[in-house]
Write a protein that holds these residues in place. Structure first.
Motif, mmCIF file in Angstrom:
data_model
loop_
_atom_site.group_PDB
_atom_site.id
_atom_site.type_symbol
_atom_site.label_atom_id
_atom_site.label_comp_id
_atom_site.label_asym_id
_atom_site.label_seq_id
_atom_site.Cartn_x
_atom_site.Cartn_y
_atom_site.Cartn_z
ATOM 1 N N LYS A 263 0.875 -1.343 -0.072
ATOM 2 C CA LYS A 263 -0.116 0.120 -0.002
ATOM 3 C C LYS A 263 0.710 1.281 0.184
ATOM 4 O O LYS A 263 0.710 2.182 -0.629
ATOM 5 C CB LYS A 263 -0.786 -0.137 1.215
ATOM 6 N N THR A 269 0.448 -0.371 -7.972
ATOM 7 C CA THR A 269 -0.963 -0.454 -7.718
ATOM 8 C C THR A 269 -1.326 -1.739 -7.784
ATOM 9 O O THR A 269 -0.827 -2.608 -8.695
ATOM 10 C CB THR A 269 -1.888 0.612 -8.713
ATOM 11 N N ASN A 272 -8.560 -3.565 -7.901
ATOM 12 C CA ASN A 272 -9.414 -3.329 -6.831
ATOM 13 C C ASN A 272 -10.122 -4.650 -6.737
ATOM 14 O O ASN A 272 -10.346 -5.632 -7.347
ATOM 15 C CB ASN A 272 -10.437 -2.420 -7.405
ATOM 16 N N GLN A 289 3.618 1.598 -11.960
ATOM 17 C CA GLN A 289 3.336 2.899 -12.645
ATOM 18 C C GLN A 289 4.509 3.900 -13.033
ATOM 19 O O GLN A 289 5.771 3.510 -12.542
ATOM 20 C CB GLN A 289 2.352 3.714 -11.829
#
Ligand code: PLP
Length: 368
Positions: A263, A269, A272, A289
């Motif tokens: 986190k 990332t 979800n 990213q």
């Protein structure tokens, strides 16, 4: 440097002692294949476990995909995703069908249902979406499109063993769903696969197609293939079913430890979570990213130097392989989301036998 290599997955195996009585039984039965007693029992128990009506077992998921297309007499063009294992599209070519690639949704990484209609033409006969990483496709939207245009839907559910949406098996969507029980999957029979269907007559047709097209001793109704699962594989499957609950629980724990450990890492990332979905935690994909300190490939190499073998699933895209890249739908400009994700994704090791210290080791290398 970790001493023991950590691979992206490690096959789940039941205790060997528990398998010996099954072998004794097979030796006693002298039935090795062709819908033997273990095969029948495994089909029954799988239907119960998964909450589906009918299952036809196969030697592997690829032959299940090839046969599913034949069972529904699919021809012409089929809309599918470029973001999958290559067997998805290969099954179309094996049937002389033209794959039409449509881009993926940036959140689910599954076929983007909003982009399907634009790819439909008079030659389109079916949609073959993939529940990628065991995360369900937008099944309702896909059903609506298929109904409107009178198309069949075959889900490549190779990753989706045991996945439910609002308590209902995701395998009950579409005309047919295909599973893989390959060694690397959440649930394995060493090699194996299955077609899930809702209709007894359809199961009968599939069972004939996987047995050379035989209907009875003297009648062959189609150029069927030999796709039958052996008694050994079926027996392993029956035993694996006894252990799958514990395996899924440990996978869930690892998933949640990864999520909390990563986190705080800038530029990494995770996909979800969705409260309506009970997934099977078959993969742990991360996206590297631009604001992460390394490129995706540099992180992949750094992990390797630490004896951690993550995998770039799915890179390259299917549409970038030489057999597919000449298709008009393979143009990178048509598939911007899939192209971008395939450059950023990395699947981290996740398997029930993974220890906490191995897991924290992976997190620490990524956190730098
Ligand atoms: C999405 C997908 N489809 C199809 C297959 C083919 O399954 P099998 O290896 O059992 O032939 C696999 C995995 O191997 C897969 O990941």
């Amino acid at each position: 440097m970790t001493m023991k290599p950590i691979y992206v997955t490690q096959p789940s195996l039941p205790p060997l002692d528990e398998f010996i009585p099954y072998l004794h039984q097979i030796w006693q039965n002298k039935i090795l294949t062709n819908n033997g007693p273990f095969h029948q029992k495994f089909e029954e128990e799988l239907c119960d476990y998964l909450g589906v009506k009918h299952i036809s077992l196969f030697t592997n998921g690829t032959l299940a995909l090839v046969t599913a297309l034949q069972a529904l007499r699919i021809t012409g063009e089929v809309i599918t995703t470029p973001y999958s294992f290559v067997a998805t599209a290969h099954s179309l070519l094996w049937n002389g069908i033209k794959p039409v690639f449509v881009d993926i949704d940036p959140d689910t990484l599954n076929l983007d249902s909003k982009k399907i209609e634009a790819a439909i033409n008079p030659n389109t006969t079916a949609i073959m979406p993939v529940h990628c990483y065991g995360r369900p496709c937008d099944v309702d939207a896909i059903r609506r499109i298929a109904d409107n245009y009178n198309l069949k839907v075959i889900y490549d559910a190779a990753h989706a063993f045991g996945v439910t949406v609002d308590g209902e098996s995701v395998l009950n969507h579409g005309d047919l769903s295909i599973l893989s029980f390959h060694a690397t999957k959440v649930f394995n029979t060493f090699e194996g696969g299955a077609i899930v269907c809702a209709d007894a007559k359809m199961k009968q047709r599939i069972d004939q197609l996987k047995n050379f097209g035989f209907v009875d001793e003297v009648t062959v109704v189609a150029p069927g293939i030999n796709g039958k699962m052996s008694e050994i594989n079926a027996a392993i499957g029956l035993l694996q079913l006894k252990h799958i609950g514990a395996a899924l629980m440990r996978r869930k724990e690892i998933d949640s430890l990864y999520r909390s450990g990563l986190k705080q890492v800038k530029g990494i990332t995770c996909l979800n979570d969705d409260a309506h979905i009970e997934t099977n935690y078959s993969y742990f994909p991360i996206l590297v990213q631009q604001d992460y300190s390394l490129s995706r490939d540099a992180l992949y190499e750094k992990l390797k130097c630490n004896n951690i073998y993550a995998r770039r699933y799915f890179y390259p895209l299917i549409s970038d392989f030489p057999v597919y890249r000449g298709l008009p739908s393979s143009r990178p400009s048509e598939l911007p989301v899939a192209q971008a994700v395939s450059q950023r994704v990395l699947c981290l090791p996740i398997y029930p036998g993974m220890s906490d210290s191995e897991l924290f080791n992976v997190i620490n290398v990524i956190a730098g």
